[in-house]
Design an enzyme around this catalytic site. Structure first.
Site, PDB file in Angstrom:
ATOM      1  N   ASP A  86       0.850  -1.194   0.000  1.00 40.82           N
ATOM      2  CA  ASP A  86       0.000   0.000   0.000  1.00 40.82           C
ATOM      3  C   ASP A  86       0.891   1.251   0.000  1.00 40.82           C
ATOM      4  O   ASP A  86       1.810   1.360   0.819  1.00 40.82           O
ATOM      5  CB  ASP A  86      -0.873  -0.046   1.270  1.00 40.82           C
ATOM      6  CG  ASP A  86      -1.975   0.980   1.272  1.00 40.82           C
ATOM      7  OD1 ASP A  86      -2.444   1.369   0.186  1.00 40.82           O
ATOM      8  OD2 ASP A  86      -2.397   1.389   2.386  1.00 40.82           O
ATOM      9  N   GLU A 138      -1.669   6.102  -8.460  1.00 41.38           N
ATOM     10  CA  GLU A 138      -2.650   7.091  -7.982  1.00 41.38           C
ATOM     11  C   GLU A 138      -2.519   8.409  -8.735  1.00 41.38           C
ATOM     12  O   GLU A 138      -1.423   8.863  -9.036  1.00 41.38           O
ATOM     13  CB  GLU A 138      -2.457   7.328  -6.472  1.00 41.38           C
ATOM     14  CG  GLU A 138      -3.428   8.367  -5.908  1.00 41.38           C
ATOM     15  CD  GLU A 138      -3.436   8.397  -4.375  1.00 41.38           C
ATOM     16  OE1 GLU A 138      -3.343   7.324  -3.741  1.00 41.38           O
ATOM     17  OE2 GLU A 138      -3.539   9.505  -3.816  1.00 41.38           O
ATOM     18  N   HIS A 216      -9.363   4.921  -2.052  1.00 41.75           N
ATOM     19  CA  HIS A 216      -8.616   4.963  -0.784  1.00 41.75           C
ATOM     20  C   HIS A 216      -9.404   5.778   0.232  1.00 41.75           C
ATOM     21  O   HIS A 216     -10.354   6.478  -0.116  1.00 41.75           O
ATOM     22  CB  HIS A 216      -7.250   5.628  -1.004  1.00 41.75           C
ATOM     23  CG  HIS A 216      -6.245   4.722  -1.618  1.00 41.75           C
ATOM     24  ND1 HIS A 216      -5.125   4.303  -0.950  1.00 41.75           N
ATOM     25  CD2 HIS A 216      -6.198   4.128  -2.824  1.00 41.75           C
ATOM     26  CE1 HIS A 216      -4.430   3.494  -1.732  1.00 41.75           C
ATOM     27  NE2 HIS A 216      -5.059   3.378  -2.888  1.00 41.75           N
TER      28      HIS A 216
HETATM   29  P1  13P Z   1      -8.872   4.719   5.776  1.00 44.82           P
HETATM   30  O1  13P Z   1      -7.966   5.578   6.599  1.00 44.82           O
HETATM   31  O2  13P Z   1     -10.132   5.429   5.401  1.00 44.82           O
HETATM   32  O3  13P Z   1      -9.147   3.388   6.380  1.00 44.82           O
HETATM   33  O4  13P Z   1      -8.111   4.430   4.379  1.00 44.82           O
HETATM   34  C1  13P Z   1      -7.105   3.462   4.303  1.00 44.82           C
HETATM   35  C2  13P Z   1      -6.364   3.502   3.018  1.00 44.82           C
HETATM   36  O5  13P Z   1      -6.725   4.173   2.068  1.00 44.82           O
HETATM   37  C3  13P Z   1      -5.152   2.706   2.940  1.00 44.82           C
HETATM   38  O6  13P Z   1      -4.485   2.884   1.736  1.00 44.82           O
HETATM   39  O1  G3H Z   2      -3.020   4.701   3.657  1.00 49.54           O
HETATM   40  C1  G3H Z   2      -2.575   4.671   4.789  1.00 49.54           C
HETATM   41  C2  G3H Z   2      -2.820   3.510   5.661  1.00 49.54           C
HETATM   42  O2  G3H Z   2      -3.837   3.794   6.590  1.00 49.54           O
HETATM   43  C3  G3H Z   2      -1.557   3.033   6.301  1.00 49.54           C
HETATM   44  O3  G3H Z   2      -1.150   3.848   7.347  1.00 49.54           O
HETATM   45  O4  G3H Z   2       1.351   4.192   7.103  1.00 49.54           O
HETATM   46  O5  G3H Z   2       0.214   4.299   9.347  1.00 49.54           O
HETATM   47  O6  G3H Z   2       0.495   2.116   8.175  1.00 49.54           O
HETATM   48  P1  G3H Z   2       0.311   3.616   8.044  1.00 49.54           P
HETATM   49 ZN    ZN Z   3      -4.579   4.867   0.980  1.00 47.24          ZN
END
Ligand code: 13P
Ligand code: G3H
Ligand code: ZN
Length: 310
Positions: A86, A138, A216
């Site tokens: 991610d 993105e 997202h």
């Molecule tokens: P949320 O913070 O809305 O759960 O989104 C998570 C996300 O987009 C991770 O890439």
């Molecule tokens: O898109 C973001 C996700 O919520 C991941 O967050 O970098 O704190 O793991 P993080």
């Molecule tokens: Zn995200």
């Protein structure tokens, strides 16, 4: 390249979702309990699932533990399972994840210029294709739609439909994350539940046709989940997410992958806070962690049912 048995690439399951007009949940994980919660929910509903880790989650777990947990999850899961990076910020982290056995990666170069975003994304696509790994990229800026910000200002953040088509054609990506008014975290709308621009999504869809689009920042931040946290000592203010109605409308208009992290964090936190408060003499972490895991599973089930229209 490390191979984790039974993993699917993102593009395989997203194409199928597109034809069925459903969305696949992509849930972030940071530890064993959350992976177990997600896989257990997906097993129960017999739905494919995307397990995704951010760079900071990977740093927290380490590749070794992460791969061991996912290998165990894949063994006991009967449906397609995708392991996805991610928000990979550059080519190096995407390459490392591909080499470590991830079946899907996201290159997020959305903060760069349009041309630089294309070039960086193309570099990742060229490498990923050699291994059958799918690539998400993105375009646009994820920002909350605040009531005091007018529509023309919001348009500056939204994904431009013409650019979306050009970006897809020039990069060869498998899916595209778009900006239509969501944002990450629990404070999505300053003054209440934010409204998504389904109109922008429709325009993007008109341009790109049957191409997998990703949402997202899609947590719902349900008030009942927030209340449990706050009843047991948390101080979550202005916590608002995306309404179920907007999520359903986005699926009807072409969204096939929906990212959720915050909902799991809130559910896990609330259950653990309640457990610690109600059982003040307990020292066994298995007690509160299993309650957290159960709450995380419940919220994943709740979201999956909306994504699958069941
Ligand atoms: P949320 O913070 O809305 O759960 O989104 C998570 C996300 O987009 C991770 O890439
Ligand atoms: O898109 C973001 C996700 O919520 C991941 O967050 O970098 O704190 O793991 P993080
Ligand atoms: Zn995200």
């Amino acid at each position: 390249m490390f191979v984790i048995k039974k993993l699917f690439s993102g593009s395989e399951i997203l194409k199928e979702a597109l034809s069925k007009r459903i969305a696949i949940g992509a849930f972030n994980f940071t530890n064993m309990e959350i992976v177990q919660a997600i896989v257990s929910a997906a097993n129960e509903l017999k739905t494919p699932v995307i397990l995704q880790a951010s760079s900071s989650a990977i740093k927290y777990m380490g590749f070794g533990y992460l791969k061991a947990i996912i290998t165990a999850a894949a063994e006991e899961f009967d449906m397609p399972l995708v392991l996805h990076l991610d928000h990979g910020k550059d080519f190096e982290i995407c390459k490392r994840c591909i080499d470590e056995g991830f079946s899907s990666v996201m290159i997020d170069a959305s903060s760069l210029s349009f041309d630089e975003n294309i070039n960086t994304t193309k570099e990742v696509v060229n490498y990923a294709k050699k291994f059958g790994v799918s690539v998400e990229a993105e375009l646009g800026t994820l920002a909350g739609v605040e009531d005091e910000v007018n529509v023309s200002e919001n348009n500056a953040f939204y994904t431009n439909p013409d650019e979306a088509l050009e970006f897809i054609e020039k990069t060869g990506i498998d899916s595209l994350a778009i900006a239509i008014g969501t944002s990450h975290g629990p404070n999505k709308g300053k003054l209440g539940v934010p409204k998504l621009s389904i109109e922008t999504l429709r325009k993007i869809k008109e341009k790109v046709g049957d191409f997998p689009l990703v949402l997202h920042g899609a947590s719902s931040v349900y008030s009942d989940s927030v209340k449990i946290c706050n009843d047991y000592g948390a101080d979550l203010k202005n916590a608002f997410g995306i309404s179920d109605k907007d999520i359903k409308a986005s699926i009807q208009n072409g969204i096939v992958k929906i990212n959720v992290d915050t909902d799991i964090r809130i559910a896990f936190l609330g259950a653990i806070r309640r457990s610690l408060s109600e059982q003040s003499s307990n020292i066994d972490m298995r007690k509160y962690l299993s309650e957290g895991r159960e709450a995380a599973k419940d919220i994943v089930l709740r979201r999956m049912k909306i994504f699958c229209n069941s």
